[in-house]
Design an enzyme around this catalytic site. Structure first.
Site, PDB file in Angstrom:
ATOM      1  N   HIS A  89       0.848  -1.206   0.000  1.00  0.00           N
ATOM      2  CA  HIS A  89       0.000   0.000   0.000  1.00  0.00           C
ATOM      3  C   HIS A  89       0.881   1.253   0.000  1.00  0.00           C
ATOM      4  O   HIS A  89       0.689   2.159  -0.814  1.00  0.00           O
ATOM      5  CB  HIS A  89      -0.925  -0.045   1.235  1.00  0.00           C
ATOM      6  CG  HIS A  89      -1.701   1.199   1.514  1.00  0.00           C
ATOM      7  ND1 HIS A  89      -3.065   1.270   1.321  1.00  0.00           N
ATOM      8  CD2 HIS A  89      -1.322   2.410   2.014  1.00  0.00           C
ATOM      9  CE1 HIS A  89      -3.477   2.492   1.669  1.00  0.00           C
ATOM     10  NE2 HIS A  89      -2.443   3.194   2.101  1.00  0.00           N
ATOM     11  N   GLU A  90       1.866   1.289   0.910  1.00  0.00           N
ATOM     12  CA  GLU A  90       2.735   2.480   0.986  1.00  0.00           C
ATOM     13  C   GLU A  90       3.564   2.633  -0.289  1.00  0.00           C
ATOM     14  O   GLU A  90       3.757   3.750  -0.775  1.00  0.00           O
ATOM     15  CB  GLU A  90       3.648   2.412   2.219  1.00  0.00           C
ATOM     16  CG  GLU A  90       2.927   2.320   3.566  1.00  0.00           C
ATOM     17  CD  GLU A  90       1.858   3.382   3.796  1.00  0.00           C
ATOM     18  OE1 GLU A  90       1.922   4.459   3.170  1.00  0.00           O
ATOM     19  OE2 GLU A  90       0.944   3.121   4.608  1.00  0.00           O
ATOM     20  N   HIS A  98       1.495   4.197  -2.969  1.00  0.00           N
ATOM     21  CA  HIS A  98       1.253   5.639  -2.806  1.00  0.00           C
ATOM     22  C   HIS A  98       2.213   6.467  -3.667  1.00  0.00           C
ATOM     23  O   HIS A  98       1.883   7.572  -4.087  1.00  0.00           O
ATOM     24  CB  HIS A  98       1.408   6.051  -1.338  1.00  0.00           C
ATOM     25  CG  HIS A  98       0.114   6.005  -0.573  1.00  0.00           C
ATOM     26  ND1 HIS A  98      -1.073   6.477  -1.083  1.00  0.00           N
ATOM     27  CD2 HIS A  98      -0.171   5.552   0.686  1.00  0.00           C
ATOM     28  CE1 HIS A  98      -2.038   6.314  -0.171  1.00  0.00           C
ATOM     29  NE2 HIS A  98      -1.524   5.741   0.894  1.00  0.00           N
ATOM     30  N   GLU A 145      -5.997   6.549  -1.552  1.00  0.00           N
ATOM     31  CA  GLU A 145      -5.972   5.425  -0.607  1.00  0.00           C
ATOM     32  C   GLU A 145      -6.536   4.159  -1.254  1.00  0.00           C
ATOM     33  O   GLU A 145      -6.047   3.051  -0.997  1.00  0.00           O
ATOM     34  CB  GLU A 145      -6.753   5.771   0.665  1.00  0.00           C
ATOM     35  CG  GLU A 145      -6.127   6.886   1.493  1.00  0.00           C
ATOM     36  CD  GLU A 145      -4.729   6.546   2.000  1.00  0.00           C
ATOM     37  OE1 GLU A 145      -4.431   5.359   2.197  1.00  0.00           O
ATOM     38  OE2 GLU A 145      -3.936   7.489   2.181  1.00  0.00           O
ATOM     39  N   ASP A 154      -4.647   0.678  -1.750  1.00  0.00           N
ATOM     40  CA  ASP A 154      -5.140  -0.606  -1.239  1.00  0.00           C
ATOM     41  C   ASP A 154      -5.156  -1.666  -2.343  1.00  0.00           C
ATOM     42  O   ASP A 154      -4.685  -2.795  -2.146  1.00  0.00           O
ATOM     43  CB  ASP A 154      -6.564  -0.455  -0.671  1.00  0.00           C
ATOM     44  CG  ASP A 154      -6.578   0.136   0.737  1.00  0.00           C
ATOM     45  OD1 ASP A 154      -5.535   0.080   1.425  1.00  0.00           O
ATOM     46  OD2 ASP A 154      -7.637   0.648   1.152  1.00  0.00           O
ATOM     47  N   HIS A 169      -9.311   7.921   3.806  1.00  0.00           N
ATOM     48  CA  HIS A 169      -9.435   6.462   3.788  1.00  0.00           C
ATOM     49  C   HIS A 169     -10.910   6.075   3.733  1.00  0.00           C
ATOM     50  O   HIS A 169     -11.733   6.678   4.424  1.00  0.00           O
ATOM     51  CB  HIS A 169      -8.819   5.842   5.049  1.00  0.00           C
ATOM     52  CG  HIS A 169      -7.385   6.185   5.249  1.00  0.00           C
ATOM     53  ND1 HIS A 169      -6.982   7.320   5.920  1.00  0.00           N
ATOM     54  CD2 HIS A 169      -6.261   5.551   4.851  1.00  0.00           C
ATOM     55  CE1 HIS A 169      -5.655   7.358   5.928  1.00  0.00           C
ATOM     56  NE2 HIS A 169      -5.192   6.309   5.279  1.00  0.00           N
ATOM     57  N   ARG A 222     -12.559  -1.008   2.461  1.00  0.00           N
ATOM     58  CA  ARG A 222     -11.141  -1.212   2.145  1.00  0.00           C
ATOM     59  C   ARG A 222     -10.902  -2.695   1.863  1.00  0.00           C
ATOM     60  O   ARG A 222      -9.886  -3.071   1.281  1.00  0.00           O
ATOM     61  CB  ARG A 222     -10.249  -0.758   3.312  1.00  0.00           C
ATOM     62  CG  ARG A 222     -10.363   0.722   3.579  1.00  0.00           C
ATOM     63  CD  ARG A 222      -9.312   1.195   4.552  1.00  0.00           C
ATOM     64  NE  ARG A 222      -7.976   1.145   3.960  1.00  0.00           N
ATOM     65  CZ  ARG A 222      -6.903   1.680   4.512  1.00  0.00           C
ATOM     66  NH1 ARG A 222      -7.024   2.296   5.671  1.00  0.00           N
ATOM     67  NH2 ARG A 222      -5.729   1.593   3.930  1.00  0.00           N
TER      68      ARG A 222
HETATM   69 ZN   LIG Z   1      -2.368   5.183   2.627  1.00  0.00          ZN
END
Ligand SMILES: [Zn+2]
Length: 215
Positions: A48-49, A52, A109, A113, A175, A181
């Site tokens: 996920h990071e 980004h 976000e 995900d 988020h 999510r």
């Molecule tokens: Zn995030």
């Protein structure tokens, strides 16, 4: 973030990813549990990071953290076509009463995900190939490694939120609520449908024409 904080971030202007010690514990990570659960937890958060850096905001920065458009016009156009679909997907979700998720607010976000789960799943499959054949398909509590991976992603987003807080967050939090999510990205992934042998036209399998694939 302080060391015990249960969170993680990517900073595009520093090109930096941080995982405080607080998130390196269950349900995100447990050194004593099996790989599939850890890949579906902290593995997908790490993915996920990383994603980004290539979401609707992170993609605007170069490797030195300068805001600079390094994309070809063709790639940029295709990225925007694909990310428009994830905005539409989340705009369509009713989170409570008559309140929809804001697909534009949560775009980055949701991209992170979807990319994070997909990356971590690919990493798990690679890791499983190095295991003895029996371990690759070994069931624990009746679940295959692939099923445990997706269950773990669902478990990390369990939460209990008062309806007032949920209503506020729907307006200001980038988020999506935990439930979305999970259901949002997984319903886009053929890997998920395969793991649980879910037939087409099921609520958790989006039709091929609506399925979002960005990274
Ligand atoms: Zn995030």
């Amino acid at each position: 973030m302080s060391p015990p904080t249960v969170n993680a971030y990517y900073s595009p202007w520093r090109n930096e990813i941080v995982f405080p010690a607080g998130i390196l514990q269950p349900p995100f990570f447990d050194a004593n549990t099996d790989d599939a659960v850890n890949y579906g937890g902290i593995g997908a958060v790490i993915g996920h990071e990383m994603t980004h850096g290539f979401d609707d905001q992170g993609r605007k920065y170069d490797p030195q953290g300068n805001m600079k458009n390094w994309w070809t016009a063709a790639d940029e156009k295709r990225f925007q076509e694909r990310s428009k679909k994830i905005v539409e997907q989340f705009n369509s979700y009713v989170a409570m009463d008559d309140l929809h998720i804001n697909g534009e607010l949560t775009e980055g976000e949701n991209i992170a995900d979807l990319g994070g789960v997909k990356l971590a799943y690919a990493a798990l499959e690679k890791a499983l190939q190095r295991k003895p054949a029996a371990e690759r398909t070994q069931k624990i509590d009746g679940f295959t490694p692939e099923q445990r991976f997706f269950l773990s992603w669902a478990q990390v987003w369990r939460n209990n939120t008062r309806s007032e807080a949920k209503r506020l967050r729907l307006q200001v939090d980038p988020h999506s609520p935990g439930q979305f999510r999970v259901n949002g990205p997984l319903s886009n992934l053929p890997e998920f449908a395969r793991a649980f042998q879910i037939p087409d036209k099921s609520p958790m399998v989006r039709p091929a024409k609506d399925r979002v694939q960005i990274w």
